[in-house]
Scaffold this motif. Structure first.
Motif, PDB file in Angstrom:
ATOM      1  N   TRP A   1      11.023 -39.662 -35.427  1.00 44.53           N
ATOM      2  CA  TRP A   1      11.863 -39.780 -36.318  1.00 44.53           C
ATOM      3  C   TRP A   1      13.012 -38.717 -36.809  1.00 44.53           C
ATOM      4  CZ3 TRP A   1       7.284 -37.684 -37.099  1.00 44.53           C
ATOM      5  CH2 TRP A   1       7.075 -36.613 -38.343  1.00 44.53           C
ATOM      6  N   TYR A   2      14.100 -39.065 -37.568  1.00 47.70           N
ATOM      7  CA  TYR A   2      14.832 -38.188 -38.029  1.00 47.70           C
ATOM      8  C   TYR A   2      14.970 -38.294 -39.419  1.00 47.70           C
ATOM      9  CZ  TYR A   2      18.402 -41.951 -38.453  1.00 47.70           C
ATOM     10  OH  TYR A   2      19.045 -43.099 -38.771  1.00 47.70           O
ATOM     11  N   ARG A   3      15.597 -36.997 -39.918  1.00 48.28           N
ATOM     12  CA  ARG A   3      15.643 -37.106 -41.499  1.00 48.28           C
ATOM     13  C   ARG A   3      16.713 -37.899 -42.020  1.00 48.28           C
ATOM     14  NH1 ARG A   3      17.083 -31.179 -42.940  1.00 48.28           N
ATOM     15  NH2 ARG A   3      14.971 -30.897 -42.103  1.00 48.28           N
ATOM     16  N   GLY A   4      16.229 -38.728 -43.161  1.00 41.45           N
ATOM     17  CA  GLY A   4      17.417 -39.792 -43.707  1.00 41.45           C
ATOM     18  C   GLY A   4      17.000 -40.998 -42.894  1.00 41.45           C
ATOM     19  N   GLY A   5      16.281 -41.345 -41.900  1.00 41.35           N
ATOM     20  CA  GLY A   5      15.971 -42.506 -41.398  1.00 41.35           C
ATOM     21  C   GLY A   5      14.742 -43.334 -42.156  1.00 41.35           C
ATOM     22  N   VAL A   6      14.838 -44.740 -41.889  1.00 42.85           N
ATOM     23  CA  VAL A   6      13.690 -45.385 -42.798  1.00 42.85           C
ATOM     24  C   VAL A   6      12.760 -45.969 -41.770  1.00 42.85           C
ATOM     25  CG1 VAL A   6      15.456 -46.074 -44.279  1.00 42.85           C
ATOM     26  CG2 VAL A   6      15.231 -47.640 -42.561  1.00 42.85           C
ATOM     27  N   GLU A   7      12.962 -45.708 -40.453  1.00 36.22           N
ATOM     28  CA  GLU A   7      12.012 -46.290 -39.588  1.00 36.22           C
ATOM     29  C   GLU A   7      11.379 -45.150 -38.681  1.00 36.22           C
ATOM     30  OE1 GLU A   7      12.542 -50.492 -37.947  1.00 36.22           O
ATOM     31  OE2 GLU A   7      14.633 -50.053 -38.495  1.00 36.22           O
ATOM     32  N   MET A   8      10.207 -45.559 -38.244  1.00 31.28           N
ATOM     33  CA  MET A   8       9.773 -44.474 -37.021  1.00 31.28           C
ATOM     34  C   MET A   8       9.539 -45.008 -35.847  1.00 31.28           C
ATOM     35  SD  MET A   8       5.956 -42.423 -37.230  1.00 31.28           S
ATOM     36  CE  MET A   8       6.777 -41.477 -38.957  1.00 31.28           C
TER      37      MET A   8
ATOM     38  N   GLY B   1      16.743 -59.573 -43.330  1.00 32.67           N
ATOM     39  CA  GLY B   1      16.448 -58.460 -42.577  1.00 32.67           C
ATOM     40  C   GLY B   1      14.870 -58.030 -43.067  1.00 32.67           C
ATOM     41  N   PHE B   2      14.374 -57.467 -41.698  1.00 37.65           N
ATOM     42  CA  PHE B   2      12.871 -57.222 -41.939  1.00 37.65           C
ATOM     43  C   PHE B   2      12.774 -55.870 -41.201  1.00 37.65           C
ATOM     44  CE2 PHE B   2      12.238 -59.828 -38.589  1.00 37.65           C
ATOM     45  CZ  PHE B   2      11.205 -59.290 -37.818  1.00 37.65           C
ATOM     46  N   TYR B   3      11.805 -55.016 -41.413  1.00 34.13           N
ATOM     47  CA  TYR B   3      11.115 -53.978 -40.785  1.00 34.13           C
ATOM     48  C   TYR B   3       9.984 -53.487 -41.403  1.00 34.13           C
ATOM     49  CZ  TYR B   3      13.172 -50.520 -44.097  1.00 34.13           C
ATOM     50  OH  TYR B   3      13.524 -49.906 -45.149  1.00 34.13           O
ATOM     51  N   LYS B   4       9.163 -52.728 -40.614  1.00 31.74           N
ATOM     52  CA  LYS B   4       7.842 -52.179 -41.085  1.00 31.74           C
ATOM     53  C   LYS B   4       7.965 -50.597 -41.064  1.00 31.74           C
ATOM     54  CE  LYS B   4       3.043 -51.704 -39.482  1.00 31.74           C
ATOM     55  NZ  LYS B   4       1.919 -51.827 -38.401  1.00 31.74           N
TER      56      LYS B   4
END
Length: 290
Positions: free
Chosen positions: A58-65, A148-151
């Motif tokens: 992951w990266y700093r500021g991102g919302v997904e892994m 839109g969706f994500y886990k």
């Protein structure tokens, strides 16, 4: 940008402040994917080869892994690629789901866990699913109702894109002009187009229950025998058949797409002026295309 690499069972992540390249491709109603190239150092090599569990990125500021699914090691570098956490939905089976309520609530019901619902969609989805993967269910509903969706961290996030086009006045428009675009491509394709669906439900021969949805001469047959009426009224059951037909037609539209990457010199910045799922305006004056 700082990238973090961590085995699931490790206490601390490996911080990578210098990497060769990173492609981080989020998707609005599907599973996103990534590819990270890092130097083949002893620390990096240890992190990606000594664990029996998953390696996450992951990266700093991102919302997904990202979950690493493929690792290629050469003398000078290590290439890590995979998809985001939402890929887990492929390995979850929805045994039975019958619902008639707002589409985001149906998506939440299918997931069954913690949900962060930021979607304002109120249109009802009258559906019946049996023995489908959770990803099939969520993707079909997301496409049909533009959600839109994500886990992330075990939570299902539902959200809507923001209309930033020149056709509205509530939000500041984002307009990409010809000089902002790299390698623009306009595609027109009617190969898989259908405008009307005949949907066949339960029953045999002339007693089989049929509904239609859409109109026109490009007709599609949809076998929905897996949908059963049970204790529903005929109208409720027919509504589910119409829903199935609508989902089938959504996947068979006329393709009229315009694709382009954006110049780094553009006045608009992703994450600041627009985000995934937003509606923006792209204009190619020389093609007469907006």
């Amino acid at each position: 940008m700082v990238v973090y690499l961590q085995r699931q069972m490790a206490r601390r992540p490996l911080i990578i402040d210098e990497f060769i390249s990173l492609r981080w491709r989020r998707k609005y109603y599907d599973v996103g994917e990534f590819e990270l190239h890092i130097a083949n150092t002893p620390a990096n090599l240890y992190e990606v080869t000594t664990a029996d569990d998953w390696v996450n990125v992951w990266y700093r500021g991102g919302v997904e892994m990202g979950v690493v699914e493929n690792t290629v090691i050469t003398r000078d570098e290590i290439a890590l690629s995979g998809r985001f956490e939402t890929k887990d939905f492929e390995k979850t089976v929805v045994q039975k789901l019958i619902a008639n309520k707002a589409a985001p609530l149906v998506m939440a019901q299918a997931y069954g866990g913690t949900v962060d619902n930021q979607s304002a969609v109120t249109q009802a989805a009258n559906v019946q699913w049996r023995w489908n993967t959770l990803l099939e269910v969520e993707t079909a509903l997301a496409r049909a109702y533009n959600i839109g969706f994500y886990k992330a961290d075990g939570v299902l996030h539902l959200y809507d894109g923001v209309d930033r086009s020149i056709q509205q006045s509530e939000n500041k428009p984002v307009v990409f002009l010809e000089d902002d675009l790299n390698e623009p491509t306009w595609t027109l394709d009617n190969t898989n187009y259908y405008s009307m669906a005949y949907v066949a439900g339960e029953g045999e021969g002339d007693s089989r229950i049929f509904v239609t949805t859409g109109s026109g001469s490009d007709q599609l047959y949809v076998d929905a025998r897996d949908l059963v009426q049970e204790k529903q009224t005929l109208a409720e059951y027919q509504a589910q058949l119409v829903q199935r037909g609508t989902e089938a037609l959504v996947e068979r539209v006329k393709i009229d797409t315009f694709e382009s990457s954006v110049s780094t010199g553009s006045q608009y910045q992703y994450g600041r002026d627009y985000a995934l799922g937003d509606v923006v305006t792209v204009q190619m004056a020389s093609w007469g295309k907006t």
